[in-house]
Write a protein that holds these residues in place. Structure first.
Motif, PDB file in Angstrom:
ATOM      1  N   ARG A  51     118.772  -5.782 -29.945  1.00 57.31           N
ATOM      2  CA  ARG A  51     118.460  -7.257 -29.622  1.00 57.31           C
ATOM      3  C   ARG A  51     118.597  -7.520 -28.095  1.00 57.31           C
ATOM      4  NH1 ARG A  51     122.629 -11.238 -29.403  1.00 57.31           N
ATOM      5  NH2 ARG A  51     121.923 -13.531 -29.992  1.00 57.31           N
ATOM      6  N   LYS A  52     117.766  -8.402 -27.800  1.00 58.30           N
ATOM      7  CA  LYS A  52     117.693  -8.856 -26.366  1.00 58.30           C
ATOM      8  C   LYS A  52     117.678 -10.529 -26.140  1.00 58.30           C
ATOM      9  CE  LYS A  52     117.762  -4.615 -24.566  1.00 58.30           C
ATOM     10  NZ  LYS A  52     118.841  -4.173 -23.702  1.00 58.30           N
ATOM     11  N   THR A  53     118.542 -10.966 -25.357  1.00 62.84           N
ATOM     12  CA  THR A  53     118.320 -12.487 -25.142  1.00 62.84           C
ATOM     13  C   THR A  53     117.672 -12.527 -24.118  1.00 62.84           C
ATOM     14  OG1 THR A  53     120.241 -12.480 -24.073  1.00 62.84           O
ATOM     15  CG2 THR A  53     120.697 -12.885 -26.507  1.00 62.84           C
ATOM     16  N   THR A  80     112.080 -11.778 -21.769  1.00 67.56           N
ATOM     17  CA  THR A  80     110.602 -12.335 -21.771  1.00 67.56           C
ATOM     18  C   THR A  80     110.049 -11.164 -21.139  1.00 67.56           C
ATOM     19  OG1 THR A  80     111.227 -14.613 -21.243  1.00 67.56           O
ATOM     20  CG2 THR A  80     109.278 -14.018 -20.571  1.00 67.56           C
ATOM     21  N   LYS A  81     110.494 -10.517 -19.923  1.00 68.24           N
ATOM     22  CA  LYS A  81     109.540  -9.368 -19.589  1.00 68.24           C
ATOM     23  C   LYS A  81     109.749  -8.300 -20.655  1.00 68.24           C
ATOM     24  CE  LYS A  81     110.714 -10.319 -14.423  1.00 68.24           C
ATOM     25  NZ  LYS A  81     109.189 -10.459 -14.254  1.00 68.24           N
ATOM     26  N   LEU A  82     110.507  -7.968 -21.326  1.00 67.76           N
ATOM     27  CA  LEU A  82     110.597  -6.721 -22.196  1.00 67.76           C
ATOM     28  C   LEU A  82     109.745  -6.929 -23.396  1.00 67.76           C
ATOM     29  CD1 LEU A  82     111.921  -4.436 -23.063  1.00 67.76           C
ATOM     30  CD2 LEU A  82     113.586  -5.575 -24.520  1.00 67.76           C
ATOM     31  N   LEU A  83     109.485  -8.457 -23.718  1.00 66.55           N
ATOM     32  CA  LEU A  83     108.409  -8.797 -24.938  1.00 66.55           C
ATOM     33  C   LEU A  83     107.121  -8.681 -24.179  1.00 66.55           C
ATOM     34  CD1 LEU A  83     108.230  -9.549 -27.615  1.00 66.55           C
ATOM     35  CD2 LEU A  83     108.130 -12.104 -27.022  1.00 66.55           C
ATOM     36  N   TYR A  84     106.628  -8.969 -23.038  1.00 67.13           N
ATOM     37  CA  TYR A  84     105.334  -8.861 -22.325  1.00 67.13           C
ATOM     38  C   TYR A  84     105.114  -7.229 -22.363  1.00 67.13           C
ATOM     39  CZ  TYR A  84     101.686  -9.055 -19.092  1.00 67.13           C
ATOM     40  OH  TYR A  84     100.408  -8.927 -18.581  1.00 67.13           O
ATOM     41  N   ASP A 103     101.058  -1.252 -29.980  1.00 69.35           N
ATOM     42  CA  ASP A 103     100.072  -0.549 -30.710  1.00 69.35           C
ATOM     43  C   ASP A 103      99.583   0.769 -30.215  1.00 69.35           C
ATOM     44  OD1 ASP A 103      98.679  -1.920 -28.351  1.00 69.35           O
ATOM     45  OD2 ASP A 103      96.784  -1.688 -29.055  1.00 69.35           O
ATOM     46  N   LYS A 104      99.893   1.164 -29.351  1.00 65.62           N
ATOM     47  CA  LYS A 104      99.541   2.721 -28.670  1.00 65.62           C
ATOM     48  C   LYS A 104     100.614   3.753 -29.053  1.00 65.62           C
ATOM     49  CE  LYS A 104      97.118   0.154 -25.164  1.00 65.62           C
ATOM     50  NZ  LYS A 104      97.478  -1.309 -25.739  1.00 65.62           N
ATOM     51  N   LEU A 105     101.672   3.107 -29.442  1.00 65.81           N
ATOM     52  CA  LEU A 105     102.661   4.127 -29.592  1.00 65.81           C
ATOM     53  C   LEU A 105     102.417   5.072 -30.732  1.00 65.81           C
ATOM     54  CD1 LEU A 105     105.980   1.537 -29.447  1.00 65.81           C
ATOM     55  CD2 LEU A 105     105.249   3.331 -27.736  1.00 65.81           C
ATOM     56  N   ASP A 106     103.275   6.096 -30.850  1.00 63.66           N
ATOM     57  CA  ASP A 106     102.890   7.190 -31.978  1.00 63.66           C
ATOM     58  C   ASP A 106     102.843   6.379 -33.253  1.00 63.66           C
ATOM     59  OD1 ASP A 106     103.784   9.038 -34.184  1.00 63.66           O
ATOM     60  OD2 ASP A 106     104.251  10.393 -32.510  1.00 63.66           O
ATOM     61  N   GLU A 107     101.769   6.881 -33.995  1.00 64.79           N
ATOM     62  CA  GLU A 107     101.652   5.942 -35.216  1.00 64.79           C
ATOM     63  C   GLU A 107     102.784   6.218 -36.339  1.00 64.79           C
ATOM     64  OE1 GLU A 107      98.621   8.806 -37.568  1.00 64.79           O
ATOM     65  OE2 GLU A 107      97.679   7.188 -36.324  1.00 64.79           O
ATOM     66  N   ASP A 108     103.774   7.174 -36.082  1.00 71.64           N
ATOM     67  CA  ASP A 108     104.836   7.221 -36.904  1.00 71.64           C
ATOM     68  C   ASP A 108     105.981   6.049 -36.753  1.00 71.64           C
ATOM     69  OD1 ASP A 108     104.056   9.440 -38.428  1.00 71.64           O
ATOM     70  OD2 ASP A 108     104.939  10.881 -37.010  1.00 71.64           O
ATOM     71  N   LEU A 109     105.530   5.446 -35.531  1.00 72.02           N
ATOM     72  CA  LEU A 109     106.753   4.254 -35.356  1.00 72.02           C
ATOM     73  C   LEU A 109     105.984   3.016 -35.435  1.00 72.02           C
ATOM     74  CD1 LEU A 109     109.423   3.710 -33.736  1.00 72.02           C
ATOM     75  CD2 LEU A 109     108.218   3.945 -31.733  1.00 72.02           C
ATOM     76  N   PHE A 110     106.845   2.040 -35.900  1.00 73.28           N
ATOM     77  CA  PHE A 110     106.564   0.649 -36.200  1.00 73.28           C
ATOM     78  C   PHE A 110     107.806  -0.044 -35.700  1.00 73.28           C
ATOM     79  CE2 PHE A 110     107.178  -3.220 -38.638  1.00 73.28           C
ATOM     80  CZ  PHE A 110     106.025  -3.660 -38.778  1.00 73.28           C
ATOM     81  N   ILE A 111     107.516  -0.976 -34.626  1.00 72.96           N
ATOM     82  CA  ILE A 111     108.559  -1.852 -34.066  1.00 72.96           C
ATOM     83  C   ILE A 111     108.156  -3.202 -34.072  1.00 72.96           C
ATOM     84  CG2 ILE A 111     110.013  -2.139 -32.050  1.00 72.96           C
ATOM     85  CD1 ILE A 111     109.259   0.471 -30.712  1.00 72.96           C
ATOM     86  N   ARG A 112     108.561  -3.918 -34.906  1.00 68.87           N
ATOM     87  CA  ARG A 112     108.324  -5.215 -35.016  1.00 68.87           C
ATOM     88  C   ARG A 112     109.240  -6.272 -34.293  1.00 68.87           C
ATOM     89  NH1 ARG A 112     110.369  -8.208 -40.511  1.00 68.87           N
ATOM     90  NH2 ARG A 112     112.483  -7.055 -40.790  1.00 68.87           N
ATOM     91  N   VAL A 113     108.888  -7.450 -33.635  1.00 68.11           N
ATOM     92  CA  VAL A 113     109.897  -8.292 -33.006  1.00 68.11           C
ATOM     93  C   VAL A 113     110.129  -9.593 -33.940  1.00 68.11           C
ATOM     94  CG1 VAL A 113     110.469  -9.274 -30.863  1.00 68.11           C
ATOM     95  CG2 VAL A 113     108.913  -7.012 -30.882  1.00 68.11           C
ATOM     96  N   ILE A 114     111.585  -9.542 -33.989  1.00 64.82           N
ATOM     97  CA  ILE A 114     111.958 -10.798 -34.640  1.00 64.82           C
ATOM     98  C   ILE A 114     112.489 -11.757 -33.643  1.00 64.82           C
ATOM     99  CG2 ILE A 114     113.368 -11.890 -36.618  1.00 64.82           C
ATOM    100  CD1 ILE A 114     113.494  -9.044 -37.619  1.00 64.82           C
ATOM    101  N   ILE A 115     111.951 -13.148 -33.622  1.00 62.73           N
ATOM    102  CA  ILE A 115     112.163 -14.177 -32.485  1.00 62.73           C
ATOM    103  C   ILE A 115     112.776 -15.079 -33.136  1.00 62.73           C
ATOM    104  CG2 ILE A 115     111.377 -15.392 -30.559  1.00 62.73           C
ATOM    105  CD1 ILE A 115     109.030 -13.422 -30.635  1.00 62.73           C
ATOM    106  N   GLN A 116     113.978 -15.411 -32.599  1.00 63.35           N
ATOM    107  CA  GLN A 116     114.944 -16.549 -33.385  1.00 63.35           C
ATOM    108  C   GLN A 116     115.347 -17.518 -32.187  1.00 63.35           C
ATOM    109  OE1 GLN A 116     116.816 -13.983 -35.984  1.00 63.35           O
ATOM    110  NE2 GLN A 116     116.481 -15.391 -37.790  1.00 63.35           N
ATOM    111  N   THR A 117     116.215 -18.606 -32.488  1.00 58.77           N
ATOM    112  CA  THR A 117     117.109 -19.046 -31.609  1.00 58.77           C
ATOM    113  C   THR A 117     118.628 -18.493 -31.814  1.00 58.77           C
ATOM    114  OG1 THR A 117     117.638 -20.973 -32.867  1.00 58.77           O
ATOM    115  CG2 THR A 117     116.039 -21.224 -31.148  1.00 58.77           C
ATOM    116  N   THR A 170     115.557 -11.847 -29.193  1.00 60.36           N
ATOM    117  CA  THR A 170     114.437 -11.052 -29.661  1.00 60.36           C
ATOM    118  C   THR A 170     115.058  -9.742 -30.383  1.00 60.36           C
ATOM    119  OG1 THR A 170     114.164 -10.283 -27.492  1.00 60.36           O
ATOM    120  CG2 THR A 170     112.943 -12.124 -28.117  1.00 60.36           C
ATOM    121  N   SER A 171     114.845  -9.429 -31.534  1.00 61.78           N
ATOM    122  CA  SER A 171     115.412  -8.442 -32.142  1.00 61.78           C
ATOM    123  C   SER A 171     114.216  -7.183 -32.394  1.00 61.78           C
ATOM    124  CB  SER A 171     116.267  -8.754 -33.368  1.00 61.78           C
ATOM    125  OG  SER A 171     117.069  -9.260 -33.206  1.00 61.78           O
ATOM    126  N   TYR A 172     114.313  -6.151 -31.962  1.00 60.40           N
ATOM    127  CA  TYR A 172     113.091  -4.873 -32.174  1.00 60.40           C
ATOM    128  C   TYR A 172     113.730  -4.024 -33.125  1.00 60.40           C
ATOM    129  CZ  TYR A 172     111.396  -6.562 -27.641  1.00 60.40           C
ATOM    130  OH  TYR A 172     110.848  -7.380 -26.666  1.00 60.40           O
TER     131      TYR A 172
END
Length: 532
Positions: free
Chosen positions: A260-262, A268-272, A279-293, A304-306
């Motif tokens: 988690r990063k606030t 902001t820079k990390l999400l950019y 989409d270019k990382l090893d296809e064994d890896l899926f990292i979604r980002v959950i964005i909340q207040t 932002t939670s990776y």
């Protein structure tokens, strides 16, 4: 002629009770037709729920309803709910509805965001054919396949696979209470899509009841209809009763993490940066980002939670991250090694002590009042664009965005392979949600906020058309206004969901259901005669 007071009273009683008389008549005619059409021996009344039996009717109606906006008293309710025990009863129900002119909706899981499987805004009266009792699962590890009935949930399927093998899984959604029947009709993305594609990409066969009441498998239905049902959305071509799915190999140990990063920690820079590499990382890896207040009213920020699944051990994951996304700063302490089924529970949001048997309860823990939308992104959103999102987020009570990365296998499958066209060129998909927890909430304010955010995002997302995901159905995009769906008008929203595949879907619809028996507010319309 002067009516007596007793005559007037009798007329008033009839008028006051007329809705119940009509309702009873529809139910009575339907039951009578079932008794002559179906070969089942049990009393069909045991599979019927009506408003007269308020407690049972309400329980069944609300059992899988995810969006509580569509359960309020003001929302149209079905005249009755039919819960068939087997395929032959569904066949009979389709034949009887067609014969009697009864409009019906079909529900397998109830997660459809605009409730088109259990609410009809355009036709009344209507009934629901609820597939909740069709939930058998037959896993064949030697064949790496499973037959799963439409009323079963993702969680039930995942549990039954893991029960027989630690090295097999199925590539579908991370929400475990989704009904598998409708889920796959829209595509069914999930945390293994970068490795194996969608759930719809891993379907081998299916059983469907068509507009004539016939049960068809892949061979009998033909490849055009088989193509259409794997991503063309639910409720347009027939009633899916079961899918035969291809199981995929998974390691005995996989790795999950959440970092988690606030804003104060450089979110902001990390999400950019995530947008440039996810989409270019090893296809064994899926990292979604959950964005909340996060935080209190006077001290709110953006969180932002990776949240990730890696099909491998922690040591290899750390190397992959160091090479492809070192900016996240992943450490060994962040990594949790578990089984594939353990990852299902983790990414599904269950506490670490939850036993896997919870998946067999098929409970929907995500019920709320909400409005949702979706987008697909093809170029990284600049930091200034992200800052505009943050500004809007801080003005809403409970906003949420989930960014799901594409790439890998998703870029290797043609847009026309299935109706789901969102493939090569899409970096990630955005899932927008705003929710509130009580019926008295300011619904108009929340929906206005969502529409405002969606309008703000227009410069940063796909164009011509602006794409959307059909399993996150959004009636703001347009809808069929009556039984005679207009192809030209439907093409506006149809192109967003299906792009160039929409015409082919309408052509299939014309062949298998020209009378438009299977219909709802965003069902595929038949083509006009001059276009076939």
């Amino acid at each position: 002629m002067v009516l007596s007071s007793s005559s007037i009273l009798s007329i008033l009683v009839v008028l006051l009770l007329s809705p119940f008389v009509v309702s009873f008549t529809i139910q009575d005619r339907f039951l009578q037709c079932l008794s002559t059409t179906s070969h089942s021996s049990y009393p069909f009344s045991t599979a019927m729920y009506t408003p007269i039996d308020n407690s049972s009717f309400a329980t069944v109606l609300l059992s899988t309803a995810q969006n509580l906006r569509y359960t309020l008293p003001s929302v149209p309710k079905p005249d009755f709910i039919f819960t068939p025990f087997n395929e032959s009863d569904i066949q009979a129900a389709v034949v009887c509805c067609k014969q009697l002119g009864i409009h019906f909706r079909v529900r397998s899981g109830g997660h459809d965001y605009e409730a088109v499987s259990y609410v009809s805004e355009i036709e009344s009266p209507f009934i629901i054919i609820d597939l909740a009792k069709l939930r058998s699962i037959d896993v064949d590890i030697e064949d790496s396949s499973a037959w799963v009935q439409a009323g079963a949930t993702n969680g039930e399927l995942y549990y039954r696979i893991a029960e027989k093998s630690k090295t097999h899984g199925f590539a579908a959604g991370l929400c475990t209470s989704l009904g598998i029947g409708g889920h796959i009709t829209g595509g069914a993305y999930g945390p293994m899509m970068r490795k194996y594609g969608l759930g719809a990409d891993n379907v081998i066969d299916a059983r469907i009841i068509d507009a004539q009441g016939r049960i068809l498998d892949r061979q009998a239905m033909g490849e055009e209809l088989f193509w259409a049902i794997r991503g063309g959305g639910g409720g347009s071509f027939g009633i899916i009763t079961a899918w035969k799915v291809k199981l995929v190999p998974v390691p005995e140990n996989v790795t999950v993490f959440t970092v988690r990063k606030t804003l104060e920690q450089g979110a902001t820079k990390l999400l950019y940066r995530w947008q440039q590499v996810a989409d270019k990382l090893d296809e064994d890896l899926f990292i979604r980002v959950i964005i909340q207040t996060a935080g209190n009213k006077g001290n709110r920020t953006i969180s932002t939670s990776y949240n990730a699944l890696f099909l491998g051990d922690a040591n290899r994951l750390l190397k992959v991250m160091e090479e492809g996304f070192p900016e996240l700063g992943l450490t060994p302490k962040d990594c949790i090694e578990t089984t594939w089924l353990g990852s299902v529970l983790y990414i599904g949001g269950y506490p670490s002590t939850t036993p896997p048997e919870v998946l067999l309860q098929a409970k929907n823990i995500l019920k709320s009042y909400f409005k949702a939308k979706s987008d697909f992104v093809q170029e990284p959103i600049p930091e200034t664009g992200l800052e505009g999102i943050w500004m809007r987020f801080l003005k809403e009570d409970s906003p949420l965005m989930i960014w799901n990365p594409f790439g890998g296998m998703m870029s290797k499958i043609s847009e026309s392979e299935t109706p789901f066209p969102h493939r090569k060129g899409d970096l990630f998909m955005i899932h927008y949600v705003t929710n509130w927890q009580n019926a008295s909430g300011n619904v108009g304010r929340h929906i206005k906020w969502m529409r405002g955010l969606y309008k703000y995002m227009k410069p940063y997302v796909s164009k011509n058309p602006r794409e959307a995901y059909v399993n996150y159905r959004d009636l703001d995009l347009g809808m069929n206004r009556n039984t005679r769906a207009n192809f030209k008008k439907a093409r506006v929203w149809g192109a967003k969901y299906y792009k160039d595949n929409f015409y082919r879907l309408a052509l299939v619809k014309s062949m298998v259901d020209p009378e438009n028996i299977f219909r709802h507010e965003q069902s595929i319309p038949p083509l006009p005669l001059h276009m076939r």
